[in-house]
Design a protein around this motif. Structure first.
Motif, PDB file in Angstrom:
ATOM      1  N   GLY A  18       0.834  -1.205   0.000  1.00 43.42           N
ATOM      2  CA  GLY A  18       0.000   0.000   0.000  1.00 43.42           C
ATOM      3  C   GLY A  18       0.862   1.245   0.000  1.00 43.42           C
ATOM      4  N   TYR A  20       2.934   4.150  -2.721  1.00 40.06           N
ATOM      5  CA  TYR A  20       2.396   5.168  -3.636  1.00 40.06           C
ATOM      6  C   TYR A  20       1.533   4.508  -4.716  1.00 40.06           C
ATOM      7  CZ  TYR A  20       2.660   9.992  -5.325  1.00 40.06           C
ATOM      8  OH  TYR A  20       2.387  11.286  -5.665  1.00 40.06           O
ATOM      9  N   LEU A  21       2.088   3.496  -5.361  1.00 39.04           N
ATOM     10  CA  LEU A  21       1.337   2.816  -6.429  1.00 39.04           C
ATOM     11  C   LEU A  21       0.117   2.092  -5.871  1.00 39.04           C
ATOM     12  CD1 LEU A  21       1.456   1.792  -9.489  1.00 39.04           C
ATOM     13  CD2 LEU A  21       2.302  -0.313  -8.472  1.00 39.04           C
ATOM     14  N   GLY A  22       0.311   1.338  -4.791  1.00 40.20           N
ATOM     15  CA  GLY A  22      -0.771   0.511  -4.242  1.00 40.20           C
ATOM     16  C   GLY A  22      -1.937   1.353  -3.758  1.00 40.20           C
ATOM     17  N   VAL A  43      -2.652  -5.417   1.232  1.00 38.99           N
ATOM     18  CA  VAL A  43      -1.808  -5.947   2.314  1.00 38.99           C
ATOM     19  C   VAL A  43      -0.514  -5.131   2.363  1.00 38.99           C
ATOM     20  CG1 VAL A  43      -0.673  -7.987   3.268  1.00 38.99           C
ATOM     21  CG2 VAL A  43      -2.699  -8.259   1.843  1.00 38.99           C
ATOM     22  N   ASP A  44      -0.208  -4.602   3.525  1.00 38.48           N
ATOM     23  CA  ASP A  44       1.037  -3.841   3.704  1.00 38.48           C
ATOM     24  C   ASP A  44       1.455  -3.981   5.169  1.00 38.48           C
ATOM     25  OD1 ASP A  44       2.418  -1.169   2.039  1.00 38.48           O
ATOM     26  OD2 ASP A  44       2.934  -1.507   4.151  1.00 38.48           O
ATOM     27  N   PRO A  45       2.758  -4.134   5.444  1.00 40.24           N
ATOM     28  CA  PRO A  45       3.183  -4.239   6.842  1.00 40.24           C
ATOM     29  C   PRO A  45       2.923  -2.958   7.636  1.00 40.24           C
ATOM     30  CG  PRO A  45       5.074  -4.386   5.346  1.00 40.24           C
ATOM     31  CD  PRO A  45       3.849  -4.357   4.496  1.00 40.24           C
ATOM     32  N   PRO A  53       9.404  10.861  -0.982  1.00 36.56           N
ATOM     33  CA  PRO A  53      10.149  12.080  -1.301  1.00 36.56           C
ATOM     34  C   PRO A  53      10.247  13.067  -0.139  1.00 36.56           C
ATOM     35  CG  PRO A  53       8.717  11.503  -3.131  1.00 36.56           C
ATOM     36  CD  PRO A  53       8.377  10.566  -2.013  1.00 36.56           C
ATOM     37  N   LEU A  55      10.983  12.143   2.993  1.00 32.20           N
ATOM     38  CA  LEU A  55      11.817  11.635   4.094  1.00 32.20           C
ATOM     39  C   LEU A  55      13.002  12.566   4.420  1.00 32.20           C
ATOM     40  CD1 LEU A  55      11.856   7.748   3.692  1.00 32.20           C
ATOM     41  CD2 LEU A  55      10.287   9.214   4.954  1.00 32.20           C
ATOM     42  N   PRO A  56      13.704  13.123   3.417  1.00 28.64           N
ATOM     43  CA  PRO A  56      14.794  14.033   3.785  1.00 28.64           C
ATOM     44  C   PRO A  56      14.294  15.232   4.604  1.00 28.64           C
ATOM     45  CG  PRO A  56      15.049  13.341   1.507  1.00 28.64           C
ATOM     46  CD  PRO A  56      13.700  12.847   1.944  1.00 28.64           C
ATOM     47  N   LYS A  85       2.745  -8.678   6.285  1.00 22.18           N
ATOM     48  CA  LYS A  85       3.671  -8.842   5.161  1.00 22.18           C
ATOM     49  C   LYS A  85       3.219  -9.995   4.282  1.00 22.18           C
ATOM     50  CE  LYS A  85       8.422  -7.818   6.055  1.00 22.18           C
ATOM     51  NZ  LYS A  85       9.649  -8.207   6.621  1.00 22.18           N
ATOM     52  N   GLY A 118       7.124  -2.282  -4.222  1.00 19.93           N
ATOM     53  CA  GLY A 118       8.208  -1.299  -4.244  1.00 19.93           C
ATOM     54  C   GLY A 118       9.597  -1.894  -4.227  1.00 19.93           C
ATOM     55  N   PHE A 178      19.901  11.018  -6.352  1.00 24.65           N
ATOM     56  CA  PHE A 178      18.935  12.044  -5.994  1.00 24.65           C
ATOM     57  C   PHE A 178      18.599  12.036  -4.486  1.00 24.65           C
ATOM     58  CE2 PHE A 178      14.688  13.685  -5.847  1.00 24.65           C
ATOM     59  CZ  PHE A 178      14.736  14.713  -6.746  1.00 24.65           C
ATOM     60  N   ALA A 338       5.196   6.076 -10.663  1.00 20.11           N
ATOM     61  CA  ALA A 338       4.265   5.258  -9.862  1.00 20.11           C
ATOM     62  C   ALA A 338       2.871   5.889  -9.845  1.00 20.11           C
ATOM     63  CB  ALA A 338       4.803   5.096  -8.445  1.00 20.11           C
TER      64      ALA A 338
HETATM   65  C1  LIG Z   1      14.382   9.064   0.317  1.00 22.27           C
HETATM   66  C2  LIG Z   1      13.656   8.968  -0.995  1.00 22.27           C
HETATM   67  C3  LIG Z   1      13.360  10.120  -1.734  1.00 22.27           C
HETATM   68  C4  LIG Z   1      12.684  10.028  -2.943  1.00 22.27           C
HETATM   69  N1  LIG Z   1      12.438  11.182  -3.634  1.00 22.27           N
HETATM   70  C5  LIG Z   1      11.773  11.115  -4.803  1.00 22.27           C
HETATM   71  C6  LIG Z   1      11.461  12.304  -5.526  1.00 22.27           C
HETATM   72  O1  LIG Z   1      11.786  13.405  -5.082  1.00 22.27           O
HETATM   73  N2  LIG Z   1      10.792  12.184  -6.705  1.00 22.27           N
HETATM   74  C7  LIG Z   1      10.401  10.966  -7.196  1.00 22.27           C
HETATM   75  O2  LIG Z   1       9.773  10.913  -8.265  1.00 22.27           O
HETATM   76  N3  LIG Z   1      10.682   9.823  -6.544  1.00 22.27           N
HETATM   77  C8  LIG Z   1      11.349   9.868  -5.358  1.00 22.27           C
HETATM   78  N4  LIG Z   1      11.626   8.708  -4.678  1.00 22.27           N
HETATM   79  C9  LIG Z   1      11.209   7.401  -5.247  1.00 22.27           C
HETATM   80  C10 LIG Z   1       9.731   7.136  -5.021  1.00 22.27           C
HETATM   81  O3  LIG Z   1       9.335   7.441  -3.715  1.00 22.27           O
HETATM   82  C11 LIG Z   1       9.393   5.690  -5.357  1.00 22.27           C
HETATM   83  O4  LIG Z   1       9.810   5.452  -6.675  1.00 22.27           O
HETATM   84  C12 LIG Z   1       7.895   5.422  -5.249  1.00 22.27           C
HETATM   85  O5  LIG Z   1       7.463   5.539  -3.918  1.00 22.27           O
HETATM   86  C13 LIG Z   1       7.585   4.014  -5.785  1.00 22.27           C
HETATM   87  O6  LIG Z   1       6.256   3.675  -5.491  1.00 22.27           O
HETATM   88  P1  LIG Z   1       5.889   2.146  -5.196  1.00 22.27           P
HETATM   89  O7  LIG Z   1       4.458   2.140  -4.824  1.00 22.27           O
HETATM   90  O8  LIG Z   1       6.375   1.297  -6.305  1.00 22.27           O
HETATM   91  O9  LIG Z   1       6.774   1.763  -3.929  1.00 22.27           O
HETATM   92  P2  LIG Z   1       6.606   2.295  -2.438  1.00 22.27           P
HETATM   93  O10 LIG Z   1       6.017   3.643  -2.400  1.00 22.27           O
HETATM   94  O11 LIG Z   1       7.953   2.100  -1.810  1.00 22.27           O
HETATM   95  O12 LIG Z   1       5.569   1.278  -1.796  1.00 22.27           O
HETATM   96  C14 LIG Z   1       5.855  -0.078  -1.577  1.00 22.27           C
HETATM   97  C15 LIG Z   1       4.963  -0.571  -0.461  1.00 22.27           C
HETATM   98  O13 LIG Z   1       5.084  -1.981  -0.353  1.00 22.27           O
HETATM   99  C16 LIG Z   1       5.075  -2.337   1.007  1.00 22.27           C
HETATM  100  N5  LIG Z   1       5.703  -3.641   1.172  1.00 22.27           N
HETATM  101  C17 LIG Z   1       7.012  -3.924   1.235  1.00 22.27           C
HETATM  102  N6  LIG Z   1       7.189  -5.247   1.412  1.00 22.27           N
HETATM  103  C18 LIG Z   1       5.950  -5.800   1.456  1.00 22.27           C
HETATM  104  C19 LIG Z   1       5.485  -7.126   1.626  1.00 22.27           C
HETATM  105  N7  LIG Z   1       6.330  -8.155   1.784  1.00 22.27           N
HETATM  106  N8  LIG Z   1       4.150  -7.351   1.661  1.00 22.27           N
HETATM  107  C20 LIG Z   1       3.276  -6.310   1.504  1.00 22.27           C
HETATM  108  N9  LIG Z   1       3.679  -5.035   1.326  1.00 22.27           N
HETATM  109  C21 LIG Z   1       5.002  -4.782   1.293  1.00 22.27           C
HETATM  110  C22 LIG Z   1       5.845  -1.205   1.673  1.00 22.27           C
HETATM  111  O14 LIG Z   1       5.550  -1.134   3.069  1.00 22.27           O
HETATM  112  C23 LIG Z   1       5.338   0.003   0.907  1.00 22.27           C
HETATM  113  O15 LIG Z   1       4.227   0.586   1.525  1.00 22.27           O
HETATM  114  C24 LIG Z   1      12.297   8.764  -3.446  1.00 22.27           C
HETATM  115  C25 LIG Z   1      12.579   7.609  -2.710  1.00 22.27           C
HETATM  116  C26 LIG Z   1      13.243   7.695  -1.498  1.00 22.27           C
HETATM  117  C27 LIG Z   1      13.545   6.439  -0.718  1.00 22.27           C
END
Ligand SMILES: Cc1cc2nc3c(=O)[nH]c(=O)nc-3n(C[C@H](O)[C@H](O)[C@H](O)COP(=O)(O)OP(=O)(O)OC[C@H]3O[C@@H](n4cnc5c(N)ncnc54)[C@H](O)[C@@H]3O)c2cc1C
Length: 457
Positions: A18, A20-22, A43-45, A53, A55-56, A85, A118, A178, A338
């Motif tokens: 859950g 950004y994408l989820g 499902v998300d932990p 973005p 976090l910094p 998880k 992610g 970045f 995403a």
């Molecule tokens: C510090 C930082 C700064 C960033 N800054 C930028 C920015 O400025 N601009 C930009 O475009 N991108 C930025 N990014 C990248 C961007 O945040 C990610 O590319 C984006 O969040 C990807 O979305 P996602 O849904 O694929 O993954 P995520 O948003 O990471 O979501 C993945 C989810 O899966 C869950 N998960 C993990 N393992 C399991 C499991 N086993 N079972 C169930 N759930 C699970 C996690 O808890 C999480 O909620 C940054 C990333 C970081 C770390």
């Protein structure tokens, strides 16, 4: 192990992750599903989505940690949200194994699976790294980093041994991408301003170090912007090592490939990400980098063609970049992709559920990059338009303030920024967050007050 069947006897769309994408995919599904058409299970932990973005800025104290996360249950009304998880995926038989933190694992069946788990930090087998370093992929890490750095100042201000003090005040950041640059610059900014509060510390006592393996930083911006970022950081007193590797950090003694060695109490690892390793425990097709292979319509595809009922996007998938701008032909792992993949994914899953055969293709040409480098400092690149300093910083805040999901989070984040601009941001650590019972235990173990003889009349 118990198998939880879909009790409502409707197809289940299972969203693994859950983030950004989820979150945005599930919201789009809930908005467009007919009444009783399907159950959406996320499902998300964590019970929240983390806006990575930010976090910094959370680490720097510009944004309150709870404002940078979006509660899943509150924002996914109508969905089944499971805080646990997923530990394995058996798509052949369409079930996953789910492990709650404090309960027994169970199996969950589904009709469609959306992989949105992610990425994780790409740690390398460097001696001492996993024992001593911290990464930045979770809100908890941002909070811990902030408290750790600021409490190192408080500790160092009382240290008399020069070597110990130097170690406490040396902060090493590995990875000049970045996220690594934003984090280093934000933390350097807040630490330098905090130093002014200590009589026994000066700015010269604090050492920030960047170690980057390539000959440049921030591949997301053009060469000129990247050069400016390095100059800017050097002007701020940060030691920037390019074309240099971290070779060892056993016992927090840092050894660089340049031959230099020094002690550092803080080692932050930001050298890239890899697809969530949960995928290795699945029967879904993966590429050589461990990402689920998908078509541009976000249907999972293996050597034998489309894998029915399986979908993926975001950081855990190799999504073809039809704009031609991606690395190796695939979308780079970022929030920009995403959030745009999510509505396409939701629309296509609905089409699949309804037995349609026409699917949308994901196409997005990157709009550029904006990065904050501490208060009133930033860098950005939008096509040929390059900005530095206050303008880029304003663009960074405007974009991310707009991009964080949900209106209430936008209001909280902008409200936080405005308040901080008026009254200043805090630069003090919270103590003992990992041992919250410490004071109570001390109180319970404390000696009773001596009994006093009461004076006799
Ligand atoms: C510090 C930082 C700064 C960033 N800054 C930028 C920015 O400025 N601009 C930009 O475009 N991108 C930025 N990014 C990248 C961007 O945040 C990610 O590319 C984006 O969040 C990807 O979305 P996602 O849904 O694929 O993954 P995520 O948003 O990471 O979501 C993945 C989810 O899966 C869950 N998960 C993990 N393992 C399991 C499991 N086993 N079972 C169930 N759930 C699970 C996690 O808890 C999480 O909620 C940054 C990333 C970081 C770390």
């Amino acid at each position: 192990m118990a198998l939880i069947r879909n009790s409502k006897l409707r197809p289940r769309i299972l969203v693994v992750g859950g983030g950004y994408l989820g979150l945005v995919t599930a919201q789009n599904l809930l908005k467009n599903l007919g009444r009783g058409e399907a159950t959406v299970t996320v499902v998300d932990p964590n019970p929240y989505m983390t806006y990575l973005p930010f976090l910094p800025e959370v680490a720097a104290g510009s944004i309150e940690p709870r404002h940078a996360v979006v509660p899943l249950r509150r924002n996914l009304s109508g969905a089944e949200v499971i805080t646990a998880k997923v530990t394995s995926i058996n798509h052949g038989d369409k079930f996953v194994t789910v492990e709650p933190e404090n309960d027994e694992a169970f199996e969950l069946d589904y009709d469609h699976i959306i992989m949105a788990a992610g990425s994780v930090a790409r740690a390398l087998p460097i001696p001492g790294l996993k024992e001593n370093a911290i990464a930045l992929k979770r809100i908890e890490e941002a909070v811990a980093l902030r408290d750790h750095l600021l409490s190192r100042l408080a500790d160092a201000s009382l240290m008399e041994d020069d070597d110990e003090r130097r170690k406490a005040l040396t902060f090493v950041f590995v990875g000049g991408g970045f996220a690594g640059i934003e984090l280093l610059a934000e933390l350097e900014d807040v630490v330098r301003s905090a130093v002014a509060q200590y009589e026994t510390l000066t700015e010269a006592d604090v050492r920030f170090v960047l170690v980057e393996a390539l000959e440049r930083v921030m591949p997301e911006v053009g060469e000129a912007q990247a050069r400016w970022v390095v100059e800017h950081m050097r002007e701020r007193g940060i030691d920037v090592y390019l074309e240099t590797f971290l070779q060892d950090c056993t016992d927090k003694h840092v050894k660089l490939s340049s031959g230099e060695e020094f002690d550092a109490d803080t080692i932050v690892w930001s050298a890239g990400v890899k697809a969530n390793p949960i995928l290795v425990d699945s029967d879904l097709p993966l590429d050589e980098r461990g990402r689920v292979t998908v078509r541009a319509d976000l249907r999972v595809e293996g050597d034998n063609g489309v894998v029915e009922g399986a979908w993926a996007a975001g950081d855990n998938a190799a999504v073809p970049d039809l704009s031609g701008g991606g690395v190796g032909g695939y979308c780079v792992p970022n929030a920009q992709h995403a959030v745009r993949q999510a509505p396409v994914l939701a629309a296509n899953v609905l089409a699949g559920l309804r037995g349609e055969t026409e699917f949308k293709q994901y196409f997005h040409k990157t709009i550029g990059t904006v990065a904050g480098l501490g208060l009133y400092k930033g860098v950005s690149q939008m096509g040929d338009f390059e900005a530095r300093g206050v303008l880029a910083w304003l663009m960074h805040r405007a974009y991310h303030g707009y991009a964080i999901p949900t209106v209430d989070r936008k209001v909280k984040v902008f409200g936080n920024w405005i308040l901080n601009a008026i009254v200043g941001r805090d630069a003090m650590p919270l103590a003992d967050l990992d041992v919250p019972r410490k004071n109570f235990v001390e109180a319970a173990n404390s000696k009773p007050a001596p009994k006093k003889e009461t004076a006799k009349a």
